[in-house]
Motif scaffolding. Structure first.
Motif, PDB file in Angstrom:
ATOM      1  N   GLN A  11       3.236  13.354 -12.823  1.00 47.17           N
ATOM      2  CA  GLN A  11       2.834  14.768 -13.009  1.00 47.17           C
ATOM      3  C   GLN A  11       1.322  14.898 -13.126  1.00 47.17           C
ATOM      4  O   GLN A  11       0.716  15.827 -12.609  1.00 47.17           O
ATOM      5  N   LEU A  12       0.751  13.945 -13.831  1.00 43.84           N
ATOM      6  CA  LEU A  12      -0.689  13.963 -14.054  1.00 43.84           C
ATOM      7  C   LEU A  12      -1.419  13.779 -12.723  1.00 43.84           C
ATOM      8  O   LEU A  12      -2.461  14.399 -12.480  1.00 43.84           O
ATOM      9  N   TYR A  13      -0.831  12.948 -11.862  1.00 47.58           N
ATOM     10  CA  TYR A  13      -1.442  12.767 -10.539  1.00 47.58           C
ATOM     11  C   TYR A  13      -1.454  14.086  -9.776  1.00 47.58           C
ATOM     12  O   TYR A  13      -2.438  14.437  -9.117  1.00 47.58           O
ATOM     13  N   ALA A  14      -0.344  14.840  -9.878  1.00 46.24           N
ATOM     14  CA  ALA A  14      -0.266  16.128  -9.177  1.00 46.24           C
ATOM     15  C   ALA A  14      -1.367  17.072  -9.660  1.00 46.24           C
ATOM     16  O   ALA A  14      -2.029  17.736  -8.857  1.00 46.24           O
ATOM     17  N   GLN A  15      -1.587  17.104 -10.966  1.00 42.13           N
ATOM     18  CA  GLN A  15      -2.668  17.947 -11.516  1.00 42.13           C
ATOM     19  C   GLN A  15      -4.022  17.513 -10.955  1.00 42.13           C
ATOM     20  O   GLN A  15      -4.827  18.333 -10.528  1.00 42.13           O
ATOM     21  N   TYR A  29     -10.263  15.315  -0.738  1.00 42.16           N
ATOM     22  CA  TYR A  29      -8.936  15.216  -0.143  1.00 42.16           C
ATOM     23  C   TYR A  29      -8.331  13.848  -0.439  1.00 42.16           C
ATOM     24  O   TYR A  29      -8.561  12.876   0.274  1.00 42.16           O
ATOM     25  N   PHE A  30      -7.562  13.786  -1.535  1.00 43.09           N
ATOM     26  CA  PHE A  30      -6.828  12.562  -1.886  1.00 43.09           C
ATOM     27  C   PHE A  30      -5.395  12.712  -1.374  1.00 43.09           C
ATOM     28  O   PHE A  30      -4.934  13.818  -1.103  1.00 43.09           O
ATOM     29  N   ALA A  31      -4.681  11.583  -1.279  1.00 47.26           N
ATOM     30  CA  ALA A  31      -3.312  11.608  -0.768  1.00 47.26           C
ATOM     31  C   ALA A  31      -2.442  12.539  -1.609  1.00 47.26           C
ATOM     32  O   ALA A  31      -2.539  12.534  -2.835  1.00 47.26           O
ATOM     33  N   PRO A  32      -1.607  13.347  -0.963  1.00 47.55           N
ATOM     34  CA  PRO A  32      -0.745  14.281  -1.691  1.00 47.55           C
ATOM     35  C   PRO A  32       0.492  13.613  -2.275  1.00 47.55           C
ATOM     36  O   PRO A  32       1.583  14.160  -2.215  1.00 47.55           O
ATOM     37  N   SER A  33       0.329  12.432  -2.841  1.00 42.24           N
ATOM     38  CA  SER A  33       1.421  11.706  -3.470  1.00 42.24           C
ATOM     39  C   SER A  33       0.808  10.564  -4.271  1.00 42.24           C
ATOM     40  O   SER A  33      -0.154   9.926  -3.837  1.00 42.24           O
ATOM     41  N   ALA A  34       1.391  10.281  -5.422  1.00 44.33           N
ATOM     42  CA  ALA A  34       0.890   9.204  -6.283  1.00 44.33           C
ATOM     43  C   ALA A  34       1.245   7.825  -5.734  1.00 44.33           C
ATOM     44  O   ALA A  34       0.839   6.818  -6.277  1.00 44.33           O
ATOM     45  N   GLY A  87       0.808  -1.221   0.000  1.00 41.17           N
ATOM     46  CA  GLY A  87       0.000   0.000   0.000  1.00 41.17           C
ATOM     47  C   GLY A  87       0.836   1.263   0.000  1.00 41.17           C
ATOM     48  O   GLY A  87       0.314   2.357   0.173  1.00 41.17           O
ATOM     49  N   ASN A  88       2.142   1.106  -0.187  1.00 42.21           N
ATOM     50  CA  ASN A  88       3.013   2.277  -0.149  1.00 42.21           C
ATOM     51  C   ASN A  88       3.694   2.547  -1.488  1.00 42.21           C
ATOM     52  O   ASN A  88       4.664   3.288  -1.579  1.00 42.21           O
ATOM     53  N   MET A  89       3.177   1.907  -2.537  1.00 39.26           N
ATOM     54  CA  MET A  89       3.562   2.268  -3.916  1.00 39.26           C
ATOM     55  C   MET A  89       2.241   2.357  -4.691  1.00 39.26           C
ATOM     56  O   MET A  89       2.086   1.753  -5.748  1.00 39.26           O
ATOM     57  N   GLY A  90       1.298   3.114  -4.134  1.00 36.14           N
ATOM     58  CA  GLY A  90      -0.070   2.953  -4.565  1.00 36.14           C
ATOM     59  C   GLY A  90      -0.511   1.609  -3.997  1.00 36.14           C
ATOM     60  O   GLY A  90       0.169   1.053  -3.125  1.00 36.14           O
TER      61      GLY A  90
END
Ligand SMILES: *Cc1c(COP(=O)(O)O)cnc(C)c1O
Length: 451
Positions: free
Chosen positions: A371-375, A386-391, A202-205
Motif C-alpha cells: 500500500q505504501l508503494y502505491a502512495q 515515472y516509477f513502475a506502477p507495481s511494487a 527482477g520480477n519480484m522487485g
C-alpha cells in the motif's frame, strides 16, 4: 473523457499488457506521446523522468541517435522478408562472442517465446517432462510457467490463471528462491529435467540470487541430469554486459535473452551449448518457428545496441553508481521519516521495498508494505517521476540519466515522504508478522545489497 476510457471501449482493459493499467497503484495511466533521452512526455505535454525505460530495453534511453539511425536504414531496405539476412549473423556473432559457454543462438520475437522454446528444448534434451521454477520468478506467459504454489504439501504448482489445464502444470515444480533445500526436495519428488531461474530476479522487485545458492543449483542440475536455463531476458546486458555471467561466472546450459537485445524492438533469443541447440528444427526434431523471427529492422536495432554496449563497457560502472546513489539517498530519507525501507542494485537495475529487511525470496517481498508503494508511486508520478506502477517491478537507469536527475529524485522523495502513511507495522513480532532474519543470518551476495 480520458484516453484510458476511450481505449477501454476498443481494447480490453484499455491496454495491451496488464501492468500498464495501473491497477495495483490506482489512478489513470498517462498516455505517452514521445520520449527523449531519460524523459517521456504524455499527451498533455507533461514530462516525466522515466525509471521504466520500456521495462528495461532502452539502456541508452529514448531516441538514441545510433539506434535510431540503424532502424531507419533498415526500414529503407524493406521491413520484412521472412528469409535469412546478413544482420542476423552479425547480431548472433556479437552476442555469442561474449559467452564462451554459448555456441549457437535462435532469435524469436519476445521473452515469452524464448523461455517457452528453451523449456521445450530442455525437455527434449533431458528426455524428462518435469520442470522446476521459482516462486516470484517470471518467465513470460506460456502455460507451463504460469503456476503458483499448490495447496498442502505438493511441490508441483497449480495454474495461476484460468484457461490453463491443471494437467499442464502438474509437471511444473516450484521451489523457493535462494533456498537450496526446497530445490533438493523438488528433485527428490519429481523427475526434473529442466530448471529455469532468473539468476538476478527482477520480477519480484530486484532480488539477486546468493552466489552459493546458484553454485549449488548448478551442481544439483549436473547430479540429476537436468538442463539449467538462466532466464536473462531482463538481466542480460543490464546487470552487466554479460548479465549474471560477469557476476557469478556460472555457466547455464541455455540462456534466454529479450528486452535490451532488441534495443526497443520486439526480440527474444535462446542460446546454448551446441549439442542442445542442434536439437532445434531444422537441424533437429524439436519444432520452433516464427514468421517475423530475426526480423531485419528488429535485428538492426539489437545490433546497434549490443555493438554500442561492447564499445562502451565502462557505462555499467556509471549506471551502477547512479543506481546506488539513488537507493542509498532514498534510504536515508526513509530512515529520517521512519519508513520501512530496503534496497538492492546491480548494474543499471535497482529495486526498493517498503520493508526493513532486504528480501531474499517472494515471501519476503510479499511481506513489504505494498500500500505504501502505491502512495509513493502516485505522489512521485504527480511530481514528474515515472516509477513502475507495481511494487513487484525493477527500476532501470539509462545512460542519459545525470547526477542531477538522481539528486532531484531524492529531493522529491524527501518532499513527499512526510505525507506517506505506512499501513504495516514491522516493529512488533506478534500476530501474522513473520520473524525477521537477522543480518548475520542472511548470506551476502556478490551483487550489492543493503537495508
Ligand atoms: C520480461 C520478461 C520475460 C517476458 O518477456 P516478454 O518479451 O514480455 O514476453 C521473461 N522473462 C523475464 C525474466 C522477463 O523479465
Amino acid at each position: 473523457m480520458g484516453l484510458i476510457e476511450e481505449a477501454k471501449r476498443y481494447i480490453v482493459g484499455g491496454v495491451n499488457s496488464p501492468v500498464r493499467a495501473f491497477k495495483s497503484v490506482g489512478g489513470e495511466p498517462p498516455f505517452i506521446e514521445r520520449g527523449e533521452g531519460q524523459y517521456i512526455f504524455d499527451t498533455e505535454g507533461k514530462r516525466y523522468l522515466d525509471f521504466i525505460q520500456s521495462w528495461g530495453p532502452l539502456i541508452f534511453g529514448h531516441r538514441d541517435p545510433d539506434i535510431e539511425k540503424a532502424i531507419i536504414e533498415a526500414v529503407q531496405k524493406g521491413v520484412s522478408f521472412g528469409a535469412p539476412t546478413r544482420v542476423e549473423i552479425e547480431l548472433a556473432k556479437e552476442v555469442l562472442e561474449l559467452f564462451p559457454h554459448l555456441d549457437l543462438i535462435r532469435f524469436v520475437n519476445s521473452g515469452t517465446e524464448a523461455t517457452m522454446s528453451a523449456i521445450r528444448l530442455g525437455r527434449a534434451f533431458s528426455k524428462k517432462d518435469d520442470i522446476l521454477k521459482f516462486e516470484g520468478c517470471y518467465h513470460g506467459h506460456s502455460d507451463s510457467l504460469l503456476v503458483q504454489a499448490g495447496s498442502g504439501a505438493a511441490t508441483f504448482g497449480t495454474p495461476s490463471s484460468p484457461g490453463i489445464p491443471a494437467d499442464f502444470t502438474k509437471h511444473t515444480y516450484l521451489a523457493k528462491y535462494n533456498d537450496i533445500a526446497s530445490v533438493k526436495k523438488a528433485f527428490e519428488e519429481g523427475d526434473i529435467g529442466v530448471v529455469i531461474i532468473e539468476p538476478i530476479a527482477g520480477n519480484m522487485g530486484l532480488v539477486p540470487a546468493d552466489a552459493t545458492f546458484l553454485q549449488e543449483l548448478r551442481l544439483l542440475c549436473n547430479k540429476y541430469g537436468a538442463v539449467l536455463i538462466f532466464d536473462e531476458v531482463m538481466s542480460g546486458f543490464r546487470a552487466s554486459l554479460r548479465g549474471s555471467y560477469d557476476i557469478y561466472k556460472i555457466e547455464a546450459d541455455i540462456v534466454t535473452f529479450g528486452k535490451v537485445i532488441g534495443g526497443g524492438m520486439p526480440v527474444g533469443a535462446l542460446a546454448g551449448r551446441k549439442e542442445i541447440m542442434e536439437l532445434l528444427s531444422p537441424e533437429g526434431p524439436v519444432y520452433q518457428a516464427g514468421t517475423l523471427s530475426g526480423n531485419p529492422v528488429a535485428m538492426s536495432a539489437g545490433l546497434a545496441t549490443i555493438k554500442k554496449l561492447k564499445k562502451n563497457p565502462e557505462i555499467y560502472k556509471t549506471l551502477e553508481e547512479r543506481a546506488r546513489r539513488l537507493v542509498e539517498g532514498m534510504n536515508l530519507i526513509a530512515k529520517e521519516y521512519n519508513l520501512p525501507f530496503s534496497y538492492n542494485f546491480v548494474g543499471s537495475m535497482f529495486g526498493f521495498f517498503f520493508t526493513p529487511q532486504t528480501p531474499k525470496n517472494f515471501d519476503d517481498v510479499n511481506n513489504a508494505d505494498i500500500q505504501l508503494y502505491a502512495q509513493f508511486h502516485n505522489k512521485m508520478l504527480k511530481e514528474g517521476f515515472y516509477f513502475a506502477p507495481s511494487a513487484y517491478e525493477t527500476g532501470f537507469i539509462a545512460t542519459p540519466f545525470t547526477e542531477k536527475n538522481i539528486q532531484e529524485t531524492i529531493e522529491t522523495f524527501q518532499k513527499i515522504a512526510p505525507e506517506l502513511k505506512p499501513t504495516k507495522n514491522f516493529s512488533t513480532s506478534k500476530g501474522e508478522e513473520k520473524k525477521e532474519k537477522s543480518p548475520e543470518e542472511t548470506s551476502k551476495t556478490p551483487a550489492t545489497s543493503g537495508e
